[in-house]
Design a protein around this motif. Structure first.
Motif, PDB file in Angstrom:
ATOM      1  N   ILE A  84       7.489  -2.390   6.386  1.00  0.00           N
ATOM      2  CA  ILE A  84       8.526  -1.385   5.717  1.00  0.00           C
ATOM      3  C   ILE A  84       8.764  -0.148   6.696  1.00  0.00           C
ATOM      4  CG2 ILE A  84       8.879   0.092   3.751  1.00  0.00           C
ATOM      5  CD1 ILE A  84       7.174  -2.056   2.124  1.00  0.00           C
ATOM      6  N   ALA A  85       7.751   0.293   7.367  1.00  0.00           N
ATOM      7  CA  ALA A  85       8.088   1.645   8.338  1.00  0.00           C
ATOM      8  C   ALA A  85       8.694   1.158   9.270  1.00  0.00           C
ATOM      9  CB  ALA A  85       6.705   2.277   8.473  1.00  0.00           C
ATOM     10  N   TYR A  86       8.341  -0.166  10.027  1.00  0.00           N
ATOM     11  CA  TYR A  86       8.457  -0.483  11.429  1.00  0.00           C
ATOM     12  C   TYR A  86      10.150  -1.143  11.153  1.00  0.00           C
ATOM     13  CZ  TYR A  86       8.327  -2.398  16.103  1.00  0.00           C
ATOM     14  OH  TYR A  86       8.252  -2.202  17.414  1.00  0.00           O
ATOM     15  N   HIS A  87      10.407  -1.653  10.168  1.00  0.00           N
ATOM     16  CA  HIS A  87      11.716  -2.393  10.001  1.00  0.00           C
ATOM     17  C   HIS A  87      12.650  -1.827   9.324  1.00  0.00           C
ATOM     18  CE1 HIS A  87      10.194  -5.985  12.367  1.00  0.00           C
ATOM     19  NE2 HIS A  87       9.031  -6.087  11.424  1.00  0.00           N
ATOM     20  N   ALA A  88      12.311  -0.713   8.661  1.00  0.00           N
ATOM     21  CA  ALA A  88      13.321   0.139   7.865  1.00  0.00           C
ATOM     22  C   ALA A  88      14.582   0.414   8.610  1.00  0.00           C
ATOM     23  CB  ALA A  88      12.591   1.515   7.360  1.00  0.00           C
ATOM     24  N   GLY A  89      15.614   0.152   7.834  1.00  0.00           N
ATOM     25  CA  GLY A  89      16.887   0.860   8.340  1.00  0.00           C
ATOM     26  C   GLY A  89      17.397   1.571   7.166  1.00  0.00           C
ATOM     27  N   PRO A  90      18.876   1.429   7.041  1.00  0.00           N
ATOM     28  CA  PRO A  90      19.282   2.513   6.074  1.00  0.00           C
ATOM     29  C   PRO A  90      19.045   2.255   4.558  1.00  0.00           C
ATOM     30  CG  PRO A  90      21.188   1.091   7.218  1.00  0.00           C
ATOM     31  CD  PRO A  90      19.657   0.812   7.965  1.00  0.00           C
ATOM     32  N   GLY A  91      18.595   0.850   4.603  1.00  0.00           N
ATOM     33  CA  GLY A  91      18.552   0.411   3.000  1.00  0.00           C
ATOM     34  C   GLY A  91      17.156   0.008   2.913  1.00  0.00           C
ATOM     35  N   PRO A  92      16.669  -0.468   1.700  1.00  0.00           N
ATOM     36  CA  PRO A  92      15.230  -0.276   1.434  1.00  0.00           C
ATOM     37  C   PRO A  92      15.126  -1.818   2.125  1.00  0.00           C
ATOM     38  CG  PRO A  92      16.609  -0.557  -0.641  1.00  0.00           C
ATOM     39  CD  PRO A  92      17.461  -0.314   0.284  1.00  0.00           C
ATOM     40  N   VAL A  93      13.660  -2.058   2.322  1.00  0.00           N
ATOM     41  CA  VAL A  93      13.309  -3.451   2.823  1.00  0.00           C
ATOM     42  C   VAL A  93      12.724  -4.254   1.711  1.00  0.00           C
ATOM     43  CG1 VAL A  93      11.241  -4.451   4.389  1.00  0.00           C
ATOM     44  CG2 VAL A  93      12.316  -1.944   4.832  1.00  0.00           C
ATOM     45  N   ARG A  94      13.545  -5.604   1.693  1.00  0.00           N
ATOM     46  CA  ARG A  94      13.186  -6.595   0.632  1.00  0.00           C
ATOM     47  C   ARG A  94      11.800  -7.270   0.935  1.00  0.00           C
ATOM     48  NH1 ARG A  94      18.283 -10.277   0.943  1.00  0.00           N
ATOM     49  NH2 ARG A  94      17.111 -10.522   2.979  1.00  0.00           N
ATOM     50  N   SER A  95      11.155  -7.520  -0.206  1.00  0.00           N
ATOM     51  CA  SER A  95       9.810  -8.255  -0.332  1.00  0.00           C
ATOM     52  C   SER A  95       9.985  -9.575   0.592  1.00  0.00           C
ATOM     53  CB  SER A  95       9.192  -8.202  -1.366  1.00  0.00           C
ATOM     54  OG  SER A  95      10.222  -8.838  -2.425  1.00  0.00           O
ATOM     55  N   SER A  96      11.072 -10.039   0.418  1.00  0.00           N
ATOM     56  CA  SER A  96      11.394 -11.438   0.773  1.00  0.00           C
ATOM     57  C   SER A  96      11.294 -11.531   2.238  1.00  0.00           C
ATOM     58  CB  SER A  96      12.600 -12.058   0.487  1.00  0.00           C
ATOM     59  OG  SER A  96      13.557 -11.300   0.632  1.00  0.00           O
ATOM     60  N   ASP A  97      11.740 -10.345   2.739  1.00  0.00           N
ATOM     61  CA  ASP A  97      12.010 -10.338   4.247  1.00  0.00           C
ATOM     62  C   ASP A  97      10.399  -9.858   4.991  1.00  0.00           C
ATOM     63  OD1 ASP A  97      14.500 -10.438   4.661  1.00  0.00           O
ATOM     64  OD2 ASP A  97      15.002  -8.466   4.333  1.00  0.00           O
ATOM     65  N   ILE A  98       9.650  -9.090   4.206  1.00  0.00           N
ATOM     66  CA  ILE A  98       8.192  -8.696   4.682  1.00  0.00           C
ATOM     67  C   ILE A  98       7.482 -10.167   4.531  1.00  0.00           C
ATOM     68  CG2 ILE A  98       6.166  -7.545   3.871  1.00  0.00           C
ATOM     69  CD1 ILE A  98       7.995  -5.510   2.578  1.00  0.00           C
ATOM     70  N   SER A  99       7.749 -10.765   3.344  1.00  0.00           N
ATOM     71  CA  SER A  99       6.918 -12.130   3.260  1.00  0.00           C
ATOM     72  C   SER A  99       7.309 -13.089   4.528  1.00  0.00           C
ATOM     73  CB  SER A  99       7.286 -12.855   2.195  1.00  0.00           C
ATOM     74  OG  SER A  99       6.541 -13.979   1.686  1.00  0.00           O
ATOM     75  N   ARG A 100       8.638 -12.866   4.779  1.00  0.00           N
ATOM     76  CA  ARG A 100       9.088 -13.961   6.084  1.00  0.00           C
ATOM     77  C   ARG A 100       8.457 -13.506   7.481  1.00  0.00           C
ATOM     78  NH1 ARG A 100      12.754 -12.585   9.713  1.00  0.00           N
ATOM     79  NH2 ARG A 100      13.678 -11.403   7.906  1.00  0.00           N
ATOM     80  N   ARG A 101       8.342 -12.281   7.698  1.00  0.00           N
ATOM     81  CA  ARG A 101       7.967 -11.776   8.922  1.00  0.00           C
ATOM     82  C   ARG A 101       6.563 -11.681   9.031  1.00  0.00           C
ATOM     83  NH1 ARG A 101      12.392  -7.731   8.402  1.00  0.00           N
ATOM     84  NH2 ARG A 101      10.836  -6.320   7.014  1.00  0.00           N
ATOM     85  N   GLN A 102       5.764 -11.599   8.116  1.00  0.00           N
ATOM     86  CA  GLN A 102       4.276 -11.141   8.040  1.00  0.00           C
ATOM     87  C   GLN A 102       3.629 -12.443   7.548  1.00  0.00           C
ATOM     88  OE1 GLN A 102       3.382  -8.714   9.779  1.00  0.00           O
ATOM     89  NE2 GLN A 102       5.320  -7.972   9.657  1.00  0.00           N
ATOM     90  N   ILE A 124       3.130 -13.313   4.368  1.00  0.00           N
ATOM     91  CA  ILE A 124       1.944 -13.049   3.159  1.00  0.00           C
ATOM     92  C   ILE A 124       2.901 -13.708   2.043  1.00  0.00           C
ATOM     93  CG2 ILE A 124       1.696 -11.169   1.795  1.00  0.00           C
ATOM     94  CD1 ILE A 124       2.067  -9.281   4.221  1.00  0.00           C
ATOM     95  N   PRO A 125       2.266 -14.414   1.243  1.00  0.00           N
ATOM     96  CA  PRO A 125       2.500 -15.012  -0.023  1.00  0.00           C
ATOM     97  C   PRO A 125       3.133 -14.336  -0.961  1.00  0.00           C
ATOM     98  CG  PRO A 125       0.347 -15.867   0.732  1.00  0.00           C
ATOM     99  CD  PRO A 125       0.622 -14.730   1.718  1.00  0.00           C
ATOM    100  N   ARG A 126       4.250 -14.481  -1.613  1.00  0.00           N
ATOM    101  CA  ARG A 126       5.005 -13.513  -2.327  1.00  0.00           C
ATOM    102  C   ARG A 126       3.895 -13.097  -3.312  1.00  0.00           C
ATOM    103  NH1 ARG A 126      10.666 -13.600  -2.365  1.00  0.00           N
ATOM    104  NH2 ARG A 126      10.356 -11.806  -3.894  1.00  0.00           N
ATOM    105  N   ARG A 127       3.022 -13.982  -4.023  1.00  0.00           N
ATOM    106  CA  ARG A 127       2.306 -13.631  -5.170  1.00  0.00           C
ATOM    107  C   ARG A 127       1.154 -12.612  -4.852  1.00  0.00           C
ATOM    108  NH1 ARG A 127      -0.036 -18.331  -3.125  1.00  0.00           N
ATOM    109  NH2 ARG A 127      -2.472 -18.002  -2.760  1.00  0.00           N
ATOM    110  N   TYR A 128       0.753 -12.717  -3.536  1.00  0.00           N
ATOM    111  CA  TYR A 128      -0.052 -11.512  -3.257  1.00  0.00           C
ATOM    112  C   TYR A 128       0.774 -10.201  -2.907  1.00  0.00           C
ATOM    113  CZ  TYR A 128      -4.100 -14.411  -2.122  1.00  0.00           C
ATOM    114  OH  TYR A 128      -5.176 -15.268  -2.157  1.00  0.00           O
ATOM    115  N   LEU A 129       1.887 -10.436  -2.204  1.00  0.00           N
ATOM    116  CA  LEU A 129       2.603  -9.364  -1.889  1.00  0.00           C
ATOM    117  C   LEU A 129       3.260  -8.342  -3.287  1.00  0.00           C
ATOM    118  CD1 LEU A 129       3.858  -7.958   0.608  1.00  0.00           C
ATOM    119  CD2 LEU A 129       5.663  -9.424   0.397  1.00  0.00           C
ATOM    120  N   GLU A 130       3.804  -8.928  -4.043  1.00  0.00           N
ATOM    121  CA  GLU A 130       4.460  -8.356  -4.897  1.00  0.00           C
ATOM    122  C   GLU A 130       3.389  -7.398  -5.567  1.00  0.00           C
ATOM    123  OE1 GLU A 130       7.530  -7.606  -5.757  1.00  0.00           O
ATOM    124  OE2 GLU A 130       8.278  -9.032  -4.430  1.00  0.00           O
TER     125      GLU A 130
END
Length: 151
Positions: free
Chosen positions: A18-36, A38-44
């Motif tokens: 979130i810190a590294y990829h932050a742009g003008p808008g919020p970072v979506r959990s689906s993007d975090i899951s894709r990049r890292q 991380i399974p969505r069930r753990y992430l949320e």
């Protein structure tokens, strides 16, 4: 007891993402899951706990996502470790009153000392420091790819 769990790794990776990829808008959990990866069930679950504890803020809706609640230099890895340890609810066997004399007077104190030293280091390690390490290792940030039309 300080142990490296998947949930702890995922939490630290998500906050750095979130810190590294932050742009003008919020970072979506689906993007975090894709990049890292991380399974969505753990992430949320982890993200909600981080919001609840004031590390992140959440925004709902189609353009929703997560942002850091504070500057990245003001969020430490130690804080995230404590939040996840609380979430996991794992007890510390080294602090149990039962055991052998050698265990209670020799082995456990060493273990407790090492844990204390590790947490002291984590308490000085900021998310900013981890973002700098990512930059030093030439990890591309998707924030650079997001067009910014603000004036």
């Amino acid at each position: 007891m300080l142990r490296l769990s998947k949930k702890l790794l995922f939490a630290i990776e998500a906050v750095v993402d979130i810190a590294y990829h932050a742009g003008p808008g919020p970072v979506r959990s689906s993007d975090i899951s894709r990049r890292q990866g991380i399974p969505r069930r753990y992430l949320e679950q982890v993200l909600q706990q981080l919001v609840h504890n004031g590390v992140l803020t959440g925004q709902r809706g189609p353009r929703g996502g997560y942002r850091l609640a504070r500057e990245r230099r003001r969020i430490t890895v130690g804080e995230i470790v404590r939040i996840v340890r609380e979430l996991e609810g794992a007890g510390d066997p080294a602090s149990e009153p039962d055991g052998s004399e050698i265990g209670l007077k020799v082995v456990r104190p060493i273990w407790m000392e090492i844990q204390r030293e590790m947490m002291e280091r984590f308490d000085t390690m900021t998310i900013e420091e981890l973002c700098e390490r990512a930059r030093d290792r030439d990890i591309p940030s998707e924030a650079a790819r997001v067009p910014d039309f603000s004036i």
